[in-house]
Design a protein around this motif. Structure first.
Motif, PDB file in Angstrom:
ATOM      1  N   VAL A   1       0.852  -1.184   0.000  1.00 25.26           N
ATOM      2  CA  VAL A   1       0.000   0.000   0.000  1.00 25.26           C
ATOM      3  C   VAL A   1       0.888   1.233   0.000  1.00 25.26           C
ATOM      4  O   VAL A   1       1.753   1.383   0.862  1.00 25.26           O
ATOM      5  N   GLU A   2       0.688   2.099  -0.973  1.00 27.56           N
ATOM      6  CA  GLU A   2       1.468   3.338  -1.064  1.00 27.56           C
ATOM      7  C   GLU A   2       0.999   4.312   0.010  1.00 27.56           C
ATOM      8  O   GLU A   2      -0.200   4.434   0.277  1.00 27.56           O
ATOM      9  N   HIS A   3       1.956   5.003   0.619  1.00 22.34           N
ATOM     10  CA  HIS A   3       1.635   5.960   1.665  1.00 22.34           C
ATOM     11  C   HIS A   3       2.209   7.337   1.317  1.00 22.34           C
ATOM     12  O   HIS A   3       2.981   7.484   0.377  1.00 22.34           O
ATOM     13  N   GLY A   4       1.824   8.318   2.123  1.00 19.68           N
ATOM     14  CA  GLY A   4       2.340   9.666   1.911  1.00 19.68           C
ATOM     15  C   GLY A   4       1.416  10.507   1.044  1.00 19.68           C
ATOM     16  O   GLY A   4       0.209  10.254   0.947  1.00 19.68           O
ATOM     17  N   TYR A   5       2.023  11.505   0.362  1.00 17.42           N
ATOM     18  CA  TYR A   5       1.245  12.478  -0.411  1.00 17.42           C
ATOM     19  C   TYR A   5       1.805  12.660  -1.827  1.00 17.42           C
ATOM     20  O   TYR A   5       2.086  13.785  -2.247  1.00 17.42           O
ATOM     21  N   PRO A   6       1.941  11.565  -2.594  1.00 17.51           N
ATOM     22  CA  PRO A   6       2.515  11.695  -3.939  1.00 17.51           C
ATOM     23  C   PRO A   6       1.601  12.394  -4.936  1.00 17.51           C
ATOM     24  O   PRO A   6       2.065  12.877  -5.977  1.00 17.51           O
ATOM     25  N   HIS A   7       0.292  12.466  -4.633  1.00 12.05           N
ATOM     26  CA  HIS A   7      -0.664  13.061  -5.577  1.00 12.05           C
ATOM     27  C   HIS A   7      -1.242  14.372  -5.041  1.00 12.05           C
ATOM     28  O   HIS A   7      -2.291  14.814  -5.498  1.00 12.05           O
ATOM     29  N   LEU A   8      -0.568  14.995  -4.087  1.00 12.36           N
ATOM     30  CA  LEU A   8      -1.161  16.125  -3.372  1.00 12.36           C
ATOM     31  C   LEU A   8      -1.503  17.295  -4.300  1.00 12.36           C
ATOM     32  O   LEU A   8      -2.557  17.925  -4.151  1.00 12.36           O
ATOM     33  N   ASP A   9      -0.646  17.592  -5.270  1.00  9.12           N
ATOM     34  CA  ASP A   9      -0.934  18.702  -6.187  1.00  9.12           C
ATOM     35  C   ASP A   9      -2.205  18.444  -6.981  1.00  9.12           C
ATOM     36  O   ASP A   9      -3.038  19.346  -7.163  1.00  9.12           O
ATOM     37  N   THR A  10      -2.385  17.206  -7.455  1.00  8.47           N
ATOM     38  CA  THR A  10      -3.583  16.873  -8.221  1.00  8.47           C
ATOM     39  C   THR A  10      -4.814  16.887  -7.331  1.00  8.47           C
ATOM     40  O   THR A  10      -5.909  17.297  -7.759  1.00  8.47           O
TER      41      THR A  10
ATOM     42  N   TYR B   1      -7.489   5.391  -5.733  1.00  7.51           N
ATOM     43  CA  TYR B   1      -6.181   5.777  -6.254  1.00  7.51           C
ATOM     44  C   TYR B   1      -5.395   6.648  -5.283  1.00  7.51           C
ATOM     45  O   TYR B   1      -4.180   6.760  -5.398  1.00  7.51           O
ATOM     46  N   LEU B   2      -6.071   7.288  -4.339  1.00  6.18           N
ATOM     47  CA  LEU B   2      -5.371   8.090  -3.338  1.00  6.18           C
ATOM     48  C   LEU B   2      -4.730   7.186  -2.294  1.00  6.18           C
ATOM     49  O   LEU B   2      -5.199   6.080  -2.041  1.00  6.18           O
ATOM     50  N   THR B   3      -3.664   7.671  -1.690  1.00  9.65           N
ATOM     51  CA  THR B   3      -3.087   6.961  -0.556  1.00  9.65           C
ATOM     52  C   THR B   3      -4.011   7.143   0.641  1.00  9.65           C
ATOM     53  O   THR B   3      -4.865   8.046   0.663  1.00  9.65           O
ATOM     54  N   PRO B   4      -3.874   6.313   1.680  1.00  7.58           N
ATOM     55  CA  PRO B   4      -4.705   6.508   2.878  1.00  7.58           C
ATOM     56  C   PRO B   4      -4.563   7.912   3.461  1.00  7.58           C
ATOM     57  O   PRO B   4      -5.559   8.524   3.871  1.00  7.58           O
ATOM     58  N   GLU B   5      -3.347   8.429   3.487  1.00  7.38           N
ATOM     59  CA  GLU B   5      -3.132   9.770   4.044  1.00  7.38           C
ATOM     60  C   GLU B   5      -3.777  10.844   3.183  1.00  7.38           C
ATOM     61  O   GLU B   5      -4.273  11.859   3.707  1.00  7.38           O
ATOM     62  N   GLU B   6      -3.789  10.646   1.864  1.00  8.14           N
ATOM     63  CA  GLU B   6      -4.451  11.614   0.977  1.00  8.14           C
ATOM     64  C   GLU B   6      -5.963  11.575   1.162  1.00  8.14           C
ATOM     65  O   GLU B   6      -6.620  12.630   1.157  1.00  8.14           O
ATOM     66  N   PHE B   7      -6.528  10.384   1.333  1.00  4.28           N
ATOM     67  CA  PHE B   7      -7.950  10.305   1.673  1.00  4.28           C
ATOM     68  C   PHE B   7      -8.201  11.043   2.985  1.00  4.28           C
ATOM     69  O   PHE B   7      -9.181  11.798   3.120  1.00  4.28           O
TER      70      PHE B   7
END
Length: 293
Positions: A7-16, A170-176
């Motif tokens: 499971v990917e974590h963090g904020y890789p898609h934050l700008d989008t 598609y969002l990481t848990p932290e992005e959700f």
């Protein structure tokens, strides 16, 4: 769908994600966003093992249609083997065919999460709101579902332990968690009381920390000492885009400076004069901001 995989974590898609929130406000308007102040209630999408699979799925689909205010849309839900969690056929309507992964036959409590995403595809399709690129468009869909009150189900479907893992969307848990926190700050709603997954609660707490940081960036008066010091240094150097900070300075044509920065609520950029204490109002989401420029 991450199923027993990493499971990917963090904020890789934050700008989008931030662009998606801005796009929602621009396409829907402040007044329409406000009509989504109440989230989908857990009781309305509850699904137990004794419920009839197809009748239960249709009931949850109707609840999503009701929540997103698509009264003339009819969803026909079926199940089949597939790689992804679900798929929807986007047509002119009013009928839309949704296919759910066969795993939901035995993971029924997550059917609401899958349908929250797929019905949002229908909603955005009718709005004619999309981003270029499949991945960006899926991030928009997750963000919109979450910001408009159904995406807490997607985060609650995230479960992870030493032996297995599951995550939808598609969002990481932290992005959700971040989008849920942005929503909570606007509507004063606490989604954490609905989580059945402890990992979902942890991700929400981390997302709230990130969302709070948005409210503590210069030139907002809530900025911390280090941020204010960096801002004063950059201001002395005049016009230009500074690296690693969200604000930028530009001349106003009359020999004075103006500073541009993102609204902490909707992320539309706001431009105000550099003249000390200023109260600014975002024209998009109507947030009133106290600034020290």
């Amino acid at each position: 769908m991450a199923d027993d995989g990493p499971v990917e974590h963090g904020y890789p898609h934050l700008d989008t994600v931030r662009d998606s929130i801005t796009a929602l406000y621009k396409r829907l308007s402040y007044d329409t966003v406000q009509t989504f102040a109440t989230s989908v209630a857990p009781v309305d999408v509850a699904f137990c093992d004794t419920d009839d699979l197809h009748l239960g799925a249709q009931r949850v689909a109707r609840e999503m249609v009701r929540h997103y205010r698509l009264p003339d849309a009819r969803l026909i839900v079926s199940f089949r083997e597939m790689k992804h969690a679900a798929n929807v056929e986007l047509t002119a309507g009013p009928e839309y065919f949704v296919e759910l992964n066969d795993r939901f036959r035995t993971h029924r409590r997550d059917i609401g999460a899958a349908l929250a995403h797929e019905v949002m595809h229908v909603y955005l399709h009718r709005l004619d709101l999309s981003f270029p690129g499949t991945r960006e468009n899926e991030i928009l869909t997750d963000t919109a579902a979450t910001y408009l009150g159904a995406g807490w189900l997607l985060l609650d479907a995230y479960r992870e332990d030493s032996a297995s893992s599951q995550k939808l969307g598609y969002l990481t848990p932290e992005e959700f968690g971040y989008v849920l926190a942005k929503r909570a700050l606007v509507f004063g709603e606490d989604p954490s009381v609905w989580f059945t997954s402890p990992q979902a609660y942890t991700a929400y707490v981390k997302g709230m920390e990130q969302a709070r940081r948005d409210e503590q960036q210069p030139p907002l008066t809530a900025a911390g000492w280090a941020g204010r010091r960096r801002y004063a240094h950059d201001r002395r150097h005049g016009p230009g885009v500074q690296k690693g900070v969200p604000y930028s300075f530009s001349p106003d044509g009359r020999g004075s400076l103006r500073v541009s920065f993102p609204c902490p609520t909707c992320h539309q950029r706001i431009r105000v004069p550099v003249r000390g204490r200023v109260r600014a109002r975002c024209s998009l989401c109507r947030t009133v901001l106290e600034c020290d420029t």
